[in-house]
Design a protein around this motif. Structure first.
Motif, PDB file in Angstrom:
ATOM      1  N   ASN A   1       0.795  -1.188  -0.084  1.00  0.00           N
ATOM      2  CA  ASN A   1      -0.006  -0.045   0.113  1.00  0.00           C
ATOM      3  C   ASN A   1       1.034   1.286   0.054  1.00  0.00           C
ATOM      4  O   ASN A   1       0.232   2.263   0.428  1.00  0.00           O
ATOM      5  N   LYS A   2       2.139   1.110  -0.419  1.00  0.00           N
ATOM      6  CA  LYS A   2       2.933   2.251  -0.606  1.00  0.00           C
ATOM      7  C   LYS A   2       3.325   2.564  -2.062  1.00  0.00           C
ATOM      8  O   LYS A   2       3.302   1.749  -3.045  1.00  0.00           O
ATOM      9  N   LYS A   3       4.012   3.723  -2.213  1.00  0.00           N
ATOM     10  CA  LYS A   3       4.141   4.174  -3.732  1.00  0.00           C
ATOM     11  C   LYS A   3       5.681   4.925  -3.506  1.00  0.00           C
ATOM     12  O   LYS A   3       5.484   5.959  -2.737  1.00  0.00           O
ATOM     13  N   GLU A   4       6.475   4.228  -4.091  1.00  0.00           N
ATOM     14  CA  GLU A   4       7.931   5.249  -3.953  1.00  0.00           C
ATOM     15  C   GLU A   4       8.349   5.502  -5.513  1.00  0.00           C
ATOM     16  O   GLU A   4       8.495   4.659  -6.145  1.00  0.00           O
ATOM     17  N   ASP A   5       8.787   6.608  -5.785  1.00  0.00           N
ATOM     18  CA  ASP A   5       9.406   7.199  -6.812  1.00  0.00           C
ATOM     19  C   ASP A   5      11.053   7.221  -6.762  1.00  0.00           C
ATOM     20  O   ASP A   5      11.413   7.744  -5.926  1.00  0.00           O
ATOM     21  N   ILE A   6      11.655   6.811  -7.951  1.00  0.00           N
ATOM     22  CA  ILE A   6      13.268   7.017  -7.957  1.00  0.00           C
ATOM     23  C   ILE A   6      13.631   7.484  -9.339  1.00  0.00           C
ATOM     24  O   ILE A   6      12.723   6.967 -10.213  1.00  0.00           O
ATOM     25  N   VAL A   7      14.364   8.440  -9.292  1.00  0.00           N
ATOM     26  CA  VAL A   7      14.408   9.124 -10.736  1.00  0.00           C
ATOM     27  C   VAL A   7      16.114   8.981 -11.032  1.00  0.00           C
ATOM     28  O   VAL A   7      17.021   9.118 -10.299  1.00  0.00           O
ATOM     29  N   ILE A   8      16.417   8.447 -12.189  1.00  0.00           N
ATOM     30  CA  ILE A   8      17.874   8.337 -12.542  1.00  0.00           C
ATOM     31  C   ILE A   8      18.047   8.974 -13.806  1.00  0.00           C
ATOM     32  O   ILE A   8      17.241   8.950 -14.934  1.00  0.00           O
TER      33      ILE A   8
ATOM     34  N   SER B   1      10.734  17.375 -17.897  1.00  0.00           N
ATOM     35  CA  SER B   1      10.917  18.747 -17.743  1.00  0.00           C
ATOM     36  C   SER B   1      11.190  18.905 -16.299  1.00  0.00           C
ATOM     37  O   SER B   1      11.562  20.167 -15.837  1.00  0.00           O
ATOM     38  N   ASP B   2      10.581  18.093 -15.307  1.00  0.00           N
ATOM     39  CA  ASP B   2      10.810  18.580 -13.809  1.00  0.00           C
ATOM     40  C   ASP B   2      11.142  17.255 -13.143  1.00  0.00           C
ATOM     41  O   ASP B   2      10.439  16.489 -12.428  1.00  0.00           O
ATOM     42  N   MET B   3      12.439  16.713 -13.481  1.00  0.00           N
ATOM     43  CA  MET B   3      12.788  15.437 -12.695  1.00  0.00           C
ATOM     44  C   MET B   3      14.181  15.690 -12.176  1.00  0.00           C
ATOM     45  O   MET B   3      14.981  16.331 -12.966  1.00  0.00           O
ATOM     46  N   TYR B   4      14.375  15.316 -11.094  1.00  0.00           N
ATOM     47  CA  TYR B   4      15.609  15.401 -10.462  1.00  0.00           C
ATOM     48  C   TYR B   4      16.434  14.181  -9.790  1.00  0.00           C
ATOM     49  O   TYR B   4      15.456  13.260  -9.255  1.00  0.00           O
ATOM     50  N   GLU B   5      17.329  14.022  -9.999  1.00  0.00           N
ATOM     51  CA  GLU B   5      17.860  12.535  -9.736  1.00  0.00           C
ATOM     52  C   GLU B   5      17.837  12.328  -8.271  1.00  0.00           C
ATOM     53  O   GLU B   5      18.426  13.124  -7.372  1.00  0.00           O
ATOM     54  N   SER B   6      17.581  11.005  -7.903  1.00  0.00           N
ATOM     55  CA  SER B   6      17.329  10.540  -6.574  1.00  0.00           C
ATOM     56  C   SER B   6      18.880  10.501  -5.938  1.00  0.00           C
ATOM     57  O   SER B   6      20.025  10.541  -6.875  1.00  0.00           O
ATOM     58  N   TYR B   7      18.887  10.096  -4.778  1.00  0.00           N
ATOM     59  CA  TYR B   7      20.134  10.032  -4.180  1.00  0.00           C
ATOM     60  C   TYR B   7      21.014   8.746  -4.367  1.00  0.00           C
ATOM     61  O   TYR B   7      20.599   7.626  -4.631  1.00  0.00           O
ATOM     62  N   LYS B   8      22.231   9.045  -4.689  1.00  0.00           N
ATOM     63  CA  LYS B   8      23.088   7.981  -5.161  1.00  0.00           C
ATOM     64  C   LYS B   8      23.857   7.648  -4.131  1.00  0.00           C
ATOM     65  O   LYS B   8      24.724   8.521  -3.465  1.00  0.00           O
ATOM     66  N   LEU B   9      23.937   6.466  -3.507  1.00  0.00           N
ATOM     67  CA  LEU B   9      24.434   5.916  -2.208  1.00  0.00           C
ATOM     68  C   LEU B   9      26.077   5.412  -2.816  1.00  0.00           C
ATOM     69  O   LEU B   9      26.279   5.190  -3.543  1.00  0.00           O
ATOM     70  N   LYS B  10      26.663   5.617  -1.475  1.00  0.00           N
ATOM     71  CA  LYS B  10      28.080   5.393  -1.695  1.00  0.00           C
ATOM     72  C   LYS B  10      28.533   3.926  -0.978  1.00  0.00           C
ATOM     73  O   LYS B  10      27.630   3.871  -0.150  1.00  0.00           O
TER      74      LYS B  10
END
Length: 289
Positions: A109-116, A280-289
């Motif tokens: 029941n969750k929704k999570e977006d990731i942008v690359i 036009s309105d997308m920002y990359e998600s966190y890149k983990l180290k």
């Protein structure tokens, strides 16, 4: 005015008229047929060009420990990646890159977006979902056994309070963290480990007893996080010929299966709303180290 032409036509036989109209309609049908065939050929050639630029994607699961097979790992929340964190791996097995990638994960029941920004050809990208729970887990674990420099700095601050407040009060938050892992019944053993660790504390102090406690009661008996048995992954991306594409996978029987009936291809007439996929309105998600 001379009407003889029309008179001549008017006097034609039925067979003549049928021949005339038959030839006329035949000519029209021939033109339409040529137009249809030409249009179909153009569409087929265009679709061939677009299809050759679409990547071939599969989805699997792995862990942060297997970094050798994963180029980058992304998450919706920034945190230091833990070795046993489970990872959803997006594999691009083609020679075609993917641009402005938006991944939508639906589970529990969750929704999570990731942008690359980009997934290169023949590369693997890792995704960590449910970051809030993972961050909380790592925070509690770091209180019980400080591994990171900032965790050890906080541990040192509490040592300075021992003379005034005693161990149990000074490390009350650390002790409360035991409950998160359902090992609160090991409180006395944990307090004893703190007492020995802090007895002659210095910058070179080692945390072996706290590590032993963590390995014995937490790492071996606590699962960091399991990827849900049922999860839907929707992938939006743009190809090198600027075609927008939507692919859908569903996890069934521990495998991610491609849902062909939910595919959307811009070249085949599919449309994308701004709410669904807006490059036009997308920002990359966190890149983990």
């Amino acid at each position: 005015m001379n009407w003889w032409i029309f008179d001549e036509l008017g006097n034609g036989s039925d067979d003549g008229w049928l021949g005339f109209w038959g030839g006329f309609l035949g000519a029209i049908l021939a033109v339409v047929g040529v137009w249809w065939q030409t249009n179909k050929t153009i569409k087929n050639e265009k679709e061939l060009m677009f299809s050759q630029k679409r990547p071939y994607i599969i989805i699997q699961e792995s862990s942060v420990r297997n970094l050798a097979e994963i180029k980058d790992i992304f998450s919706s929340k920034n945190h230091t990646a833990y070795a046993d964190e489970p990872v959803i791996v997006i594999k691009n097995l083609s020679n075609n890159p993917m641009f402005s990638v938006k991944l939508v994960f639906q589970y529990d029941n969750k929704k999570e977006d990731i942008v690359i920004d980009r997934i290169d050809p023949n590369s693997n990208i890792g995704i960590i979902i449910n970051s809030d729970n993972i961050i909380e887990y790592l925070k509690k674990l770091g209180m019980i056994y400080p591994r990171q420099p900032e965790e050890r700095d906080e541990f040192y601050k509490r040592i300075n309070l021992i003379k005034e407040q005693g161990i149990k009060k000074s490390f009350s938050d650390n002790i409360k963290a035991l409950k998160y892992f359902n090992v609160e019944n090991k409180e006395s053993e944990y307090i004893n480990a703190i007492r020995i660790t802090t007895k002659n504390y210095s910058i070179n102090t080692k945390y072996e007893l706290l590590k032993e406690f963590s390995d014995k009661y937490i790492h071996n008996n606590s699962i960091l996080y399991e990827i849900p048995c049922k999860i839907k992954v929707t992938i939006y991306f743009t190809t090198t010929v600027r075609e927008k594409v939507k692919l859908v996978f569903k996890k069934e029987d521990k495998k991610y299966r491609y849902q062909k009936n939910e595919t959307k291809l811009e070249n085949k007439g599919s449309t994308f709303t701004e709410k669904e996929y807006d490059t036009s309105d997308m920002y990359e998600s966190y890149k983990l180290k």
